[in-house]
Design a protein around this motif. Structure first.
Motif, PDB file in Angstrom:
ATOM      1  N   PHE A  67      39.761  47.355  35.580  1.00  0.00           N
ATOM      2  CA  PHE A  67      38.796  46.264  36.003  1.00  0.00           C
ATOM      3  C   PHE A  67      37.426  46.920  36.267  1.00  0.00           C
ATOM      4  O   PHE A  67      37.599  48.231  37.039  1.00  0.00           O
ATOM      5  CB  PHE A  67      39.511  45.511  36.967  1.00  0.00           C
ATOM      6  CG  PHE A  67      40.635  44.686  36.566  1.00  0.00           C
ATOM      7  CD1 PHE A  67      40.549  44.137  35.335  1.00  0.00           C
ATOM      8  CD2 PHE A  67      41.970  44.684  37.339  1.00  0.00           C
ATOM      9  CE1 PHE A  67      41.883  43.288  34.917  1.00  0.00           C
ATOM     10  CE2 PHE A  67      42.768  43.833  37.005  1.00  0.00           C
ATOM     11  CZ  PHE A  67      42.771  43.201  35.714  1.00  0.00           C
ATOM     12  N   SER A  68      36.442  46.434  36.108  1.00  0.00           N
ATOM     13  CA  SER A  68      35.070  46.868  36.631  1.00  0.00           C
ATOM     14  C   SER A  68      34.781  46.207  37.950  1.00  0.00           C
ATOM     15  O   SER A  68      33.746  46.553  38.634  1.00  0.00           O
ATOM     16  CB  SER A  68      34.146  46.675  35.625  1.00  0.00           C
ATOM     17  OG  SER A  68      33.900  45.073  35.139  1.00  0.00           O
ATOM     18  N   SER A  69      35.107  44.800  38.115  1.00  0.00           N
ATOM     19  CA  SER A  69      34.775  44.101  39.257  1.00  0.00           C
ATOM     20  C   SER A  69      35.758  44.412  40.567  1.00  0.00           C
ATOM     21  O   SER A  69      36.963  44.760  40.231  1.00  0.00           O
ATOM     22  CB  SER A  69      34.862  42.649  38.895  1.00  0.00           C
ATOM     23  OG  SER A  69      34.625  41.966  40.174  1.00  0.00           O
ATOM     24  N   HIS A 117      30.547  40.150  39.080  1.00  0.00           N
ATOM     25  CA  HIS A 117      30.778  41.047  37.965  1.00  0.00           C
ATOM     26  C   HIS A 117      29.562  41.997  37.890  1.00  0.00           C
ATOM     27  O   HIS A 117      28.821  42.231  36.594  1.00  0.00           O
ATOM     28  CB  HIS A 117      30.691  40.452  36.483  1.00  0.00           C
ATOM     29  CG  HIS A 117      31.979  39.434  36.393  1.00  0.00           C
ATOM     30  ND1 HIS A 117      33.189  39.515  36.137  1.00  0.00           N
ATOM     31  CD2 HIS A 117      31.826  38.078  36.633  1.00  0.00           C
ATOM     32  CE1 HIS A 117      33.908  38.302  35.999  1.00  0.00           C
ATOM     33  NE2 HIS A 117      33.111  37.460  36.424  1.00  0.00           N
ATOM     34  N   THR A 173      43.477  48.159  39.790  1.00  0.00           N
ATOM     35  CA  THR A 173      42.033  48.242  39.136  1.00  0.00           C
ATOM     36  C   THR A 173      41.945  49.280  38.212  1.00  0.00           C
ATOM     37  O   THR A 173      41.492  49.106  37.228  1.00  0.00           O
ATOM     38  CB  THR A 173      40.901  48.435  40.331  1.00  0.00           C
ATOM     39  OG1 THR A 173      41.008  47.275  41.278  1.00  0.00           O
ATOM     40  CG2 THR A 173      39.502  48.554  39.877  1.00  0.00           C
ATOM     41  N   ASP A 220      37.490  40.089  36.772  1.00  0.00           N
ATOM     42  CA  ASP A 220      37.305  40.297  35.344  1.00  0.00           C
ATOM     43  C   ASP A 220      38.385  39.424  34.592  1.00  0.00           C
ATOM     44  O   ASP A 220      38.354  39.269  33.290  1.00  0.00           O
ATOM     45  CB  ASP A 220      37.909  41.877  34.958  1.00  0.00           C
ATOM     46  CG  ASP A 220      36.585  42.648  35.285  1.00  0.00           C
ATOM     47  OD1 ASP A 220      35.498  42.244  35.793  1.00  0.00           O
ATOM     48  OD2 ASP A 220      36.716  43.903  35.134  1.00  0.00           O
ATOM     49  N   GLN A 221      39.438  38.697  35.443  1.00  0.00           N
ATOM     50  CA  GLN A 221      40.171  37.769  34.644  1.00  0.00           C
ATOM     51  C   GLN A 221      39.906  36.323  34.939  1.00  0.00           C
ATOM     52  O   GLN A 221      40.500  35.374  34.422  1.00  0.00           O
ATOM     53  CB  GLN A 221      41.773  37.808  35.161  1.00  0.00           C
ATOM     54  CG  GLN A 221      42.412  39.527  35.295  1.00  0.00           C
ATOM     55  CD  GLN A 221      43.416  39.401  36.286  1.00  0.00           C
ATOM     56  OE1 GLN A 221      43.562  39.695  37.284  1.00  0.00           O
ATOM     57  NE2 GLN A 221      44.629  39.545  35.251  1.00  0.00           N
ATOM     58  N   SER A 273      46.369  35.782  31.681  1.00  0.00           N
ATOM     59  CA  SER A 273      46.156  36.725  32.854  1.00  0.00           C
ATOM     60  C   SER A 273      47.297  36.770  33.799  1.00  0.00           C
ATOM     61  O   SER A 273      47.743  36.018  34.310  1.00  0.00           O
ATOM     62  CB  SER A 273      44.894  36.402  33.539  1.00  0.00           C
ATOM     63  OG  SER A 273      43.649  36.409  32.782  1.00  0.00           O
ATOM     64  N   GLU A 329      36.901  33.264  34.050  1.00  0.00           N
ATOM     65  CA  GLU A 329      35.799  33.116  33.348  1.00  0.00           C
ATOM     66  C   GLU A 329      34.670  31.896  34.393  1.00  0.00           C
ATOM     67  O   GLU A 329      35.489  31.051  34.944  1.00  0.00           O
ATOM     68  CB  GLU A 329      35.972  32.087  32.148  1.00  0.00           C
ATOM     69  CG  GLU A 329      36.622  33.168  31.115  1.00  0.00           C
ATOM     70  CD  GLU A 329      37.147  32.464  29.934  1.00  0.00           C
ATOM     71  OE1 GLU A 329      37.079  33.029  28.745  1.00  0.00           O
ATOM     72  OE2 GLU A 329      37.551  31.289  29.904  1.00  0.00           O
ATOM     73  N   ASN A 384      42.020  39.395  39.543  1.00  0.00           N
ATOM     74  CA  ASN A 384      40.703  40.199  39.467  1.00  0.00           C
ATOM     75  C   ASN A 384      39.399  39.255  38.877  1.00  0.00           C
ATOM     76  O   ASN A 384      39.954  38.488  37.994  1.00  0.00           O
ATOM     77  CB  ASN A 384      40.934  41.585  38.840  1.00  0.00           C
ATOM     78  CG  ASN A 384      39.557  42.206  38.977  1.00  0.00           C
ATOM     79  OD1 ASN A 384      38.522  42.346  38.016  1.00  0.00           O
ATOM     80  ND2 ASN A 384      39.206  43.096  39.897  1.00  0.00           N
TER      81      ASN A 384
END
Length: 243
Positions: A67-69, A143, A62, A133-134, A89, A136, A131
């Motif tokens: 990554f933020s999540s 998130h 992370t 963040d990877q 990813s 959609e 993660n």
């Protein structure tokens, strides 16, 4: 049917190699004595925290990837949520430890098989996760906004230590989230003391950077050759700064 010639995936070797790559990059996030914001606990898709080595590994990933999540999940779990992994990813390996029981093939003295005295054997399995963040199409709860760095208002300067370091006269900027000495600017960069969990760590890091600050020609004129991360010259300079 012919057996596949593809070697079996070695999770332990993969994790070891990843740790070596992280160290080679010169970033050891688990050694930072100050906070930088964001979640510090990697979570499964159901919100359950990862344990043991997986907690450690995913925390490093992370930090390294930014990554933020805090959420991680398998490709299948993402698909079940009607979400899609972003093309290109890279997945992360996590491991699962467990035990299994098998019946002893022979008795203690080589007699007939014993079916009522099972033997427990450990095993390790691996699987891959992404993660949030990877991915959609996930629910917004995966998130959450990145947390601001934790501030410790009670972390006031220690008077006699502050006076000692200020008297040295180095040019220091107390801003940002990283520490370093920049030779071209002859300047030290430090996070503010409020971001440190312990004010003594603040002065320890400041002292380390001052060690590098003494290197230039107009001070101690110290040189061990072309210093690159991991080589002998780099190691010697770090030893001096740690002394």
């Amino acid at each position: 049917m012919a057996k596949s010639s593809k070697p079996k995936f070695d999770a332990a070797a993969s994790i070891t190699n990843e740790l070596i790559k992280i160290i080679d990059r010169g970033v050891l996030p688990w050694r930072k004595p100050w906070t930088v914001g964001g979640s510090s606990v990697p979570l499964r898709q159901n919100g359950e925290p990862y344990q043991g080595v997986n907690n450690f590994l995913l925390t490093m990933r992370t930090l390294m990837a930014g990554f933020s999540s805090p959420y991680w999940m398998t490709l299948r779990q993402a698909n079940e949520l009607d979400a899609k992994v972003i093309k290109g990813s890279k997945s992360s390996v996590v491991v699962y430890y467990g035990t299994a029981e098998r019946e002893q093939a022979e008795g203690a003295h080589g007699g007939e098989a014993e079916t009522e005295d099972p033997k427990t054997i450990p095993f390790m399995k691996s699987y891959r996760v992404f993660n949030a963040d990877q991915i959609e199409g996930l629910d917004p709860r995966f998130h959450s906004a990145a947390a601001e760095p934790e501030v410790h208002p009670e972390r006031a300067p220690i008077p006699h230590m502050q006076s000692f370091f200020e008297a040295i006269g180095a040019n220091v900027s107390f801003s940002g989230r990283e520490t370093c000495y920049v030779p071209n600017l002859d300047k030290i960069y430090m996070p503010p003391i409020e971001l440190f969990e312990n004010p003594r760590n603040f002065y320890a890091v400041w002292g380390h950077e001052l060690g590098h600050w003494t290197k230039p020609r107009h001070r101690l004129n110290r040189s061990y050759g072309d210093a690159r991360f991991g080589n002998t010259a780099y190691a010697r300079e770090e030893i001096v700064a740690l002394s």
